[in-house]
Design a protein around this motif. Structure first.
Motif, PDB file in Angstrom:
ATOM      1  N   GLU A   1      30.199  17.130  15.361  1.00 57.44           N
ATOM      2  CA  GLU A   1      30.546  15.806  15.871  1.00 57.44           C
ATOM      3  C   GLU A   1      31.911  15.387  15.353  1.00 57.44           C
ATOM      4  O   GLU A   1      32.221  15.521  14.172  1.00 57.44           O
ATOM      5  CB  GLU A   1      29.480  14.795  15.436  1.00 57.44           C
ATOM      6  N   ILE A   2      32.751  14.868  16.250  1.00 56.27           N
ATOM      7  CA  ILE A   2      34.113  14.472  15.893  1.00 56.27           C
ATOM      8  C   ILE A   2      34.092  13.029  15.401  1.00 56.27           C
ATOM      9  O   ILE A   2      33.647  12.126  16.106  1.00 56.27           O
ATOM     10  CB  ILE A   2      35.059  14.620  17.106  1.00 56.27           C
ATOM     11  N   LYS A   3      34.611  12.794  14.176  1.00 52.09           N
ATOM     12  CA  LYS A   3      34.507  11.475  13.543  1.00 52.09           C
ATOM     13  C   LYS A   3      35.847  10.831  13.252  1.00 52.09           C
ATOM     14  O   LYS A   3      35.887   9.716  12.711  1.00 52.09           O
ATOM     15  CB  LYS A   3      33.705  11.603  12.241  1.00 52.09           C
ATOM     16  N   SER A   4      36.953  11.491  13.596  1.00 52.32           N
ATOM     17  CA  SER A   4      38.266  10.895  13.334  1.00 52.32           C
ATOM     18  C   SER A   4      39.266  11.390  14.367  1.00 52.32           C
ATOM     19  O   SER A   4      39.058  12.414  15.024  1.00 52.32           O
ATOM     20  CB  SER A   4      38.752  11.267  11.931  1.00 52.32           C
ATOM     21  N   VAL A   5      40.368  10.648  14.504  1.00 56.90           N
ATOM     22  CA  VAL A   5      41.422  11.024  15.441  1.00 56.90           C
ATOM     23  C   VAL A   5      42.047  12.347  15.019  1.00 56.90           C
ATOM     24  O   VAL A   5      42.337  13.212  15.852  1.00 56.90           O
ATOM     25  CB  VAL A   5      42.502   9.922  15.504  1.00 56.90           C
ATOM     26  N   ARG A   6      42.251  12.514  13.728  1.00 58.40           N
ATOM     27  CA  ARG A   6      42.828  13.766  13.228  1.00 58.40           C
ATOM     28  C   ARG A   6      41.953  14.960  13.574  1.00 58.40           C
ATOM     29  O   ARG A   6      42.452  16.011  13.993  1.00 58.40           O
ATOM     30  CB  ARG A   6      43.011  13.667  11.710  1.00 58.40           C
TER      31      ARG A   6
ATOM     32  N   PHE B   1      39.842  15.072  16.044  1.00 62.72           N
ATOM     33  CA  PHE B   1      39.906  15.252  17.494  1.00 62.72           C
ATOM     34  C   PHE B   1      41.098  16.111  17.886  1.00 62.72           C
ATOM     35  O   PHE B   1      40.969  17.062  18.667  1.00 62.72           O
ATOM     36  CB  PHE B   1      39.996  13.883  18.190  1.00 62.72           C
ATOM     37  N   PHE B   2      42.269  15.784  17.354  1.00 64.86           N
ATOM     38  CA  PHE B   2      43.470  16.547  17.720  1.00 64.86           C
ATOM     39  C   PHE B   2      43.431  17.971  17.174  1.00 64.86           C
ATOM     40  O   PHE B   2      43.984  18.883  17.790  1.00 64.86           O
ATOM     41  CB  PHE B   2      44.729  15.821  17.234  1.00 64.86           C
ATOM     42  N   LYS B   3      42.758  18.165  16.055  1.00 66.55           N
ATOM     43  CA  LYS B   3      42.607  19.522  15.522  1.00 66.55           C
ATOM     44  C   LYS B   3      41.803  20.387  16.488  1.00 66.55           C
ATOM     45  O   LYS B   3      42.206  21.498  16.848  1.00 66.55           O
ATOM     46  CB  LYS B   3      41.918  19.462  14.160  1.00 66.55           C
ATOM     47  N   TYR B   4      40.657  19.856  16.925  1.00 68.99           N
ATOM     48  CA  TYR B   4      39.826  20.607  17.864  1.00 68.99           C
ATOM     49  C   TYR B   4      40.476  20.692  19.246  1.00 68.99           C
ATOM     50  O   TYR B   4      40.327  21.687  19.951  1.00 68.99           O
ATOM     51  CB  TYR B   4      38.439  19.967  17.975  1.00 68.99           C
ATOM     52  N   ALA B   5      41.203  19.611  19.630  1.00 65.92           N
ATOM     53  CA  ALA B   5      41.876  19.618  20.932  1.00 65.92           C
ATOM     54  C   ALA B   5      42.935  20.714  20.986  1.00 65.92           C
ATOM     55  O   ALA B   5      43.107  21.380  22.016  1.00 65.92           O
ATOM     56  CB  ALA B   5      42.508  18.262  21.218  1.00 65.92           C
ATOM     57  N   ALA B   6      43.659  20.913  19.877  1.00 69.97           N
ATOM     58  CA  ALA B   6      44.678  21.966  19.835  1.00 69.97           C
ATOM     59  C   ALA B   6      44.036  23.341  19.985  1.00 69.97           C
ATOM     60  O   ALA B   6      44.557  24.212  20.701  1.00 69.97           O
ATOM     61  CB  ALA B   6      45.459  21.884  18.523  1.00 69.97           C
TER      62      ALA B   6
END
Length: 512
Positions: A36-41, A43-48
């Motif tokens: 589960e994604i809990k922070s913006v950082r 999110f962008f890590k997994y998005a990359a």
């Protein structure tokens, strides 16, 4: 959270050749999923990571789509420098007759995106080769059913009140293009078979080589030897079959271990259950392809039909090139969704959708801006007729909005294919395109006398409605349920292949 090495988001199933299958006793056991994604950082890590995975698939798939679409588009470019009538004939055959066949063949072949993708995600590689052969059989039968459309193309076009000169020449060109129909039937199952295994780079190389060959061969036959439409047909048929034979050679040489073990009589088993999914896929995609075919047909009823058809044909030609980019995205997200659902990773599937939509909207905005900036010149490379160029310029605004809106729609269709929702989307397409979009376009174009801009703008409203509905469905989907149903979907639509393969293996062991 402990993460499985085989299913880590940054290390997807791309290029893996796993030949074992999930233990049936573990069918209800949860597989490690994206945390589960809990922070913006975070999110962008997994998005990359997901973005890298996406473009490893989408990049070669886009190149393949553009190269294959460009075969017909390049033929139109060469025809456009013969006469306006010959351009109209090639465009009409390419968009209406071949477009009809292309939509059906691609649609029926797309059943493999669901079955092969989910089977690969579930590590049941032995299913893929027989699935592809079943698809060949079904598509070959469909080719025979479509032959009358090619043979009687002229009376069919005249029935839809097309210009007689265009209809006669387009019908003649359609007869020359019958070999292309059977190339479609072979090509699309091969394509989906390779996509499911992420063998997309090989497809891209073959398609680009085929396009380079086609440009040179077309120039030789049309420009140097002055063979006109006959030369165009020979070049286009030859190029398509060259691509098909090269892809099959790649498979036959053993570059798909575990997925291809040669021709099998098992391909003739359970064709009925397999055909049902193929027909659903075909209806879903055909309703989209035919929507723009209807645009060409209806425009042919306007005043000064030759100019109007030429202008819309050139715009739809350019539109097709842009759509091929999103068909590449469509293929990538379909592979991602089907693989992740087959591996029972619902969060990863949902996250992949978010990332691909971010990419596709950005690309759509770029094309929207580009067309509006080049509105007075983007038709010049396709025709020598200044009146056609002016008509193309007048379509810039509605054309730009088409490019923007269609940056989202193909991606959502890819999600539907990966999840196995073909029949649901077919019903949505029927309502939005044909019960809403076409009637609105017809009313604006004819009773309100707004011509080709009104026709295209009205039909675009149908695309907008369909996009809104697909977004709503995607947001409301329970992806955990979809992941749990993926294995049963393989069994339902795949037929009794698993039992057949186990029997074959058992017989071999006993004989040994």
């Amino acid at each position: 959270m402990e993460t499985s090495e085989n299913y880590r988001l940054s290390e997807p199933l791309i290029g893996s050749n796993i030949e074992h299958e999930i233990n049936p006793h573990d069918a209800n056991k949860p597989v490690d999923d994206l945390e589960e994604i809990k922070s913006v950082r975070q999110f962008f890590k997994y998005a990359a990571a997901e973005n890298n995975t996406l473009w490893c698939l989408a990049g070669p798939a886009i190149i393949t789509s553009i190269a294959q679409y460009s075969l017909g588009a390049i033929t139109q470019v060469f025809a456009g420098h013969l006469t306006t009538l010959e351009l109209d004939a090639v465009s009409t055959e390419n968009m209406v007759i071949a477009g009809l066949a292309f939509g059906i063949m691609l649609g029926m072949g797309s059943a493999l995106e669901t079955l092969c993708g989910q089977a690969f995600g579930a590590k049941q590689l032995y299913m893929l080769g027989v699935y592809m052969q079943r698809s060949w059989i079904i598509l070959a039968i469909m080719c025979l059913c479509l032959l009358p459309i090619y043979i009687f193309a002229t009376p069919i076009l005249l029935f839809f009140r097309q210009d007689r000169e265009i209809a006669v020449l387009a019908g003649k060109f359609a007869l020359y293009m019958i070999p292309q129909l059977f190339a479609y039937a072979m090509n699309f199952p091969i394509e989906k078979f390779l996509q499911a295994q992420s063998k997309v780079m090989a497809m891209a190389v073959v398609s680009v080589a085929g396009l380079v060959f086609h440009v040179g061969f077309s120039w030789l036959l049309i420009v140097q030897f002055k063979m006109g439409l006959i030369g165009a047909a020979i070049a286009l048929n030859t190029s398509w079959w060259l691509i098909v034979l090269c892809k099959f050679t790649y498979i036959a040489l053993g570059y798909c271990p575990g997925a291809w073990s040669g021709f099998s009589w098992l391909a003739f088993r359970d064709l009925g259950s397999f055909a049902r999914l193929s027909i659903g896929s075909a209806i879903m995609l055909c309703l989209e392809f035919w929507f723009y075919m209807f645009l060409i047909v209806l425009v042919g009823n306007l005043a000064d039909a030759q100019i109007a058809v030429a202008a819309v044909s050139i715009c739809t030609n350019l539109f097709g090139w842009q759509i091929m980019i999103f068909f590449g995205m469509n293929a990538a997200i379909s592979v991602r969704i089907s693989n992740e659902l087959g591996a029972r990773r619902p969060r990863a599937a949902k996250f992949a959708i978010i990332v691909v939509l971010m990419n596709s909207v950005s690309i759509g905005v770029f094309f929207f801006t580009l067309i509006l900036s080049l509105r007075d010149v983007y038709g010049v490379p396709f025709t020598n007729n200044p009146e056609v160029v002016r008509t193309i310029s007048s379509l810039a605004v509605v054309f730009a909005f088409s490019l923007l809106l269609n940056s989202i729609q193909p991606v959502l269709s890819g999600v539907a294919v990966g999840a196995g929702w073909q029949w649901l989307v077919a019903y949505i397409n029927m309502g939005c395109y044909y019960l809403f979009g076409i009637p609105v376009g017809y009313i604006i174009a004819f009773p309100l006398n707004l011509g080709v801009q009104g026709m295209w703008g009205g039909m675009l409203s149908g695309v907008g409605l369909q996009t809104i509905i697909l977004i709503f469905i995607t947001l409301r989907t329970n992806w955990k349920t979809e992941a749990n149903e993926a294995n049963s979907r393989i069994q339902k639509w795949g037929g009794s292949l698993k039992n057949d393969m186990e029997n074959v293996t058992s017989n071999r062991d006993n004989a040994a």
